[in-house]
Enzyme design. Structure first.
Site, mmCIF file in Angstrom:
data_model
loop_
_atom_site.group_PDB
_atom_site.id
_atom_site.type_symbol
_atom_site.label_atom_id
_atom_site.label_comp_id
_atom_site.label_asym_id
_atom_site.label_seq_id
_atom_site.Cartn_x
_atom_site.Cartn_y
_atom_site.Cartn_z
ATOM 1 N N LYS A 10 0.856 -1.199 0.000
ATOM 2 C CA LYS A 10 0.000 0.000 0.000
ATOM 3 C C LYS A 10 0.885 1.240 0.000
ATOM 4 O O LYS A 10 2.056 1.185 0.422
ATOM 5 C CB LYS A 10 -0.936 0.015 1.212
ATOM 6 C CG LYS A 10 -0.253 0.010 2.597
ATOM 7 C CD LYS A 10 0.094 1.384 3.138
ATOM 8 C CE LYS A 10 0.813 1.314 4.474
ATOM 9 N NZ LYS A 10 1.441 2.555 4.898
ATOM 10 N N PRO A 94 9.715 -4.140 -0.169
ATOM 11 C CA PRO A 94 10.792 -3.831 0.776
ATOM 12 C C PRO A 94 10.281 -3.869 2.232
ATOM 13 O O PRO A 94 9.140 -3.498 2.492
ATOM 14 C CB PRO A 94 11.225 -2.412 0.393
ATOM 15 C CG PRO A 94 10.728 -2.214 -1.005
ATOM 16 C CD PRO A 94 9.531 -3.086 -1.172
ATOM 17 N N VAL A 95 11.155 -4.319 3.144
ATOM 18 C CA VAL A 95 10.760 -4.499 4.553
ATOM 19 C C VAL A 95 11.001 -3.216 5.352
ATOM 20 O O VAL A 95 11.967 -2.490 5.092
ATOM 21 C CB VAL A 95 11.564 -5.674 5.164
ATOM 22 C CG1 VAL A 95 11.232 -5.872 6.635
ATOM 23 C CG2 VAL A 95 11.278 -6.955 4.390
ATOM 24 N N SER A 96 10.128 -2.949 6.312
ATOM 25 C CA SER A 96 10.209 -1.738 7.162
ATOM 26 C C SER A 96 10.329 -0.488 6.297
ATOM 27 O O SER A 96 11.169 0.381 6.531
ATOM 28 C CB SER A 96 11.399 -1.826 8.119
ATOM 29 O OG SER A 96 11.221 -2.890 9.006
ATOM 30 N N ALA A 97 9.471 -0.414 5.306
ATOM 31 C CA ALA A 97 9.578 0.626 4.282
ATOM 32 C C ALA A 97 8.406 1.598 4.290
ATOM 33 O O ALA A 97 8.403 2.569 3.547
ATOM 34 C CB ALA A 97 9.674 -0.036 2.902
ATOM 35 N N GLY A 98 7.374 1.311 5.099
ATOM 36 C CA GLY A 98 6.159 2.151 5.068
ATOM 37 C C GLY A 98 5.190 1.709 3.987
ATOM 38 O O GLY A 98 4.271 2.433 3.623
ATOM 39 N N LEU A 99 5.405 0.482 3.473
ATOM 40 C CA LEU A 99 4.572 -0.031 2.381
ATOM 41 C C LEU A 99 3.651 -1.166 2.842
ATOM 42 O O LEU A 99 2.980 -1.798 2.022
ATOM 43 C CB LEU A 99 5.461 -0.502 1.226
ATOM 44 C CG LEU A 99 6.326 0.601 0.577
ATOM 45 C CD1 LEU A 99 7.312 -0.006 -0.435
ATOM 46 C CD2 LEU A 99 5.446 1.640 -0.114
ATOM 47 N N GLY A 101 4.103 -4.224 3.998
ATOM 48 C CA GLY A 101 4.346 -5.585 3.499
ATOM 49 C C GLY A 101 3.929 -6.679 4.474
ATOM 50 O O GLY A 101 3.277 -7.655 4.080
ATOM 51 N N GLY A 102 4.299 -6.540 5.729
ATOM 52 C CA GLY A 102 3.970 -7.556 6.730
ATOM 53 C C GLY A 102 2.463 -7.668 6.914
ATOM 54 O O GLY A 102 1.913 -8.773 6.993
ATOM 55 N N ASP A 136 -2.869 -2.076 10.022
ATOM 56 C CA ASP A 136 -3.056 -1.978 8.570
ATOM 57 C C ASP A 136 -3.632 -3.260 7.964
ATOM 58 O O ASP A 136 -3.920 -3.301 6.763
ATOM 59 C CB ASP A 136 -1.722 -1.667 7.866
ATOM 60 C CG ASP A 136 -1.267 -0.232 8.121
ATOM 61 O OD1 ASP A 136 -2.108 0.589 8.553
ATOM 62 O OD2 ASP A 136 -0.076 0.049 7.887
HETATM 63 P P1 ATP Z 1 4.564 -0.821 9.453
HETATM 64 O O1 ATP Z 1 4.248 0.594 9.093
HETATM 65 O O2 ATP Z 1 3.376 -1.602 9.936
HETATM 66 O O3 ATP Z 1 5.787 -0.962 10.332
HETATM 67 P P2 ATP Z 1 6.147 -1.414 7.199
HETATM 68 O O4 ATP Z 1 5.714 -1.591 5.800
HETATM 69 O O5 ATP Z 1 6.915 -0.173 7.494
HETATM 70 O O6 ATP Z 1 4.868 -1.515 8.087
HETATM 71 P P3 ATP Z 1 6.904 -4.183 7.336
HETATM 72 O O7 ATP Z 1 7.669 -4.495 6.102
HETATM 73 O O8 ATP Z 1 5.502 -4.646 7.408
HETATM 74 O O9 ATP Z 1 7.008 -2.619 7.640
HETATM 75 O O10 ATP Z 1 7.761 -4.786 8.556
HETATM 76 C C1 ATP Z 1 7.821 -4.226 9.804
HETATM 77 C C2 ATP Z 1 8.441 -5.212 10.793
HETATM 78 O O11 ATP Z 1 7.665 -6.393 10.852
HETATM 79 C C3 ATP Z 1 9.852 -5.640 10.480
HETATM 80 O O12 ATP Z 1 10.606 -5.509 11.671
HETATM 81 C C4 ATP Z 1 9.758 -7.105 10.119
HETATM 82 O O13 ATP Z 1 10.853 -7.875 10.576
HETATM 83 C C5 ATP Z 1 8.487 -7.560 10.826
HETATM 84 N N1 ATP Z 1 7.747 -8.588 10.081
HETATM 85 C C6 ATP Z 1 7.042 -9.595 10.607
HETATM 86 N N2 ATP Z 1 6.462 -10.325 9.654
HETATM 87 C C7 ATP Z 1 6.769 -9.786 8.474
HETATM 88 C C8 ATP Z 1 6.446 -10.102 7.128
HETATM 89 N N3 ATP Z 1 5.693 -11.157 6.791
HETATM 90 N N4 ATP Z 1 6.931 -9.293 6.163
HETATM 91 C C9 ATP Z 1 7.678 -8.212 6.501
HETATM 92 N N5 ATP Z 1 8.028 -7.890 7.749
HETATM 93 C C10 ATP Z 1 7.571 -8.658 8.740
#
Ligand code: ATP
Length: 285
Positions: A10, A94-99, A101-102, A136
């Site tokens: 998102k 991308p992880v912990s990106a504000g998108l 993903g988790g 989210d």
């Molecule tokens: P949010 O704003 O909710 O933090 P985000 O997009 O910035 O979302 P995510 O990629 O969802 O961040 O990941 C945030 C944290 O969740 C990371 O520390 C990651 O290790 C943990 N995490 C747990 N499960 C998942 C998953 N399936 N995919 C990505 N990250 C995950």
């Protein structure tokens, strides 16, 4: 039978922080929409009553801390299922990106298990279950365009954005949403005009949308991670009209009407920024 679910990322078109509640949660108001950058979630039924999870990304835990695991656990518990599942996640977001993903992986698991075990839960029931896993997750159950309030779990459908391309630029840092909210000082935030953004989308007015997109968390993330501000400035200098940070960052989003211009901005950002993408909106007119 193995089952696949797409878990789209998102972006925010607005993020506002309205205040802090007595329980410590911040009241937010956000406009979010889904894009065609997605993880691929594979669900394998198991006869034993267990949950296994693996993701092909070093920053994602392969155990009960994974949001996909939490989703499977909650689903099995709620619907009294004593069979198991193996969840394989191909991470493209991308992880912990504000998108988100988790959250999207968790939502995909809820939708997928509902199909796999023929439970027949409605999307609204899955969204309610998902709300306990992450703010989210309810949005990601539907993956449309929505105004999210409360701490993100109260959703209202709104008109999708005008047709455009989205340039995403993410520096090589991860940002923890929790840490960003810890640094919020309500009186220092610049608030976007959420209603004007909703109206721009109802009127299919791309220029008005771009003039009004905004994220109240930018000042907080920019002060902790100045590289995010530099990426935003570079996107603006490249002529991108609608630029804002997604979620708590660090990904910066640029809305662009034509592909040729999106490609030019993309080329200008590569080399300057670790990961750059051109994507499209999923919820289109
Ligand atoms: P949010 O704003 O909710 O933090 P985000 O997009 O910035 O979302 P995510 O990629 O969802 O961040 O990941 C945030 C944290 O969740 C990371 O520390 C990651 O290790 C943990 N995490 C747990 N499960 C998942 C998953 N399936 N995919 C990505 N990250 C995950």
């Amino acid at each position: 039978m193995v089952l696949f679910e797409k878990a789209p990322a998102k972006i925010n078109l607005s993020l506002d922080v309205l205040g802090k509640r007595d329980d410590g949660f911040h009241e937010v108001e956000m406009i979010m929409t889904s894009i065609d950058l997605a993880d691929r979630v594979e669900l394998h039924p198991l006869d034993e009553d267990c949950i296994e999870v693996s993701a092909d990304n070093q920053y994602v835990p392969n155990d009960e801390r994974n949001l996909a695991y939490k989703a499977a656990f909650a689903f099995k518990n709620k619907y009294h299922i004593n069979r198991g599942v193996r969840i394989d996640i191909e991470k493209n977001i991308p992880v912990s990106a504000g998108l988100g993903g988790g959250s999207s992986d968790a939502a995909a698991v809820l939708r997928g298990l509902n199909r796999m075990w023929s439970v027949g839960a409605t999307l609204a029931e899955l969204a309610e279950l998902g709300g306990a896993i992450g703010s989210d997750v309810p949005f990601c159950i539907y993956s449309k365009t929505a105004l999210a309030t409360g701490h993100g779990e109260i959703l209202r459908d709104i008109a999708p954005p005008p047709q455009c391309y989205v340039v995403l630029a993410k520096p090589n840092i991860g940002v923890s949403t929790r840490i960003i909210f810890q640094h919020v000082h309500a009186e220092e935030l610049i608030h976007p005009n959420t209603q004007r953004i909703i109206r721009a989308m109802e009127e299919n007015d791309f220029t008005k949308l771009c003039e009004n997109v905004g994220n109240a968390l930018e000042s907080v993330t920019f002060s902790l991670f100045p590289t995010v501000q530099r990426i935003k400035e570079k996107m603006v200098r490249a002529g991108t009209t609608g630029v804002l940070m997604s979620g708590s960052g660090p990904t910066v989003v640029g809305l662009v009407e034509h592909y040729s211009k999106a490609k030019r901005i993309y080329n200008g950002l590569r080399g300057f920024c670790e990961e750059v993408y051109i994507v499209q909106l999923l919820d289109r007119r």
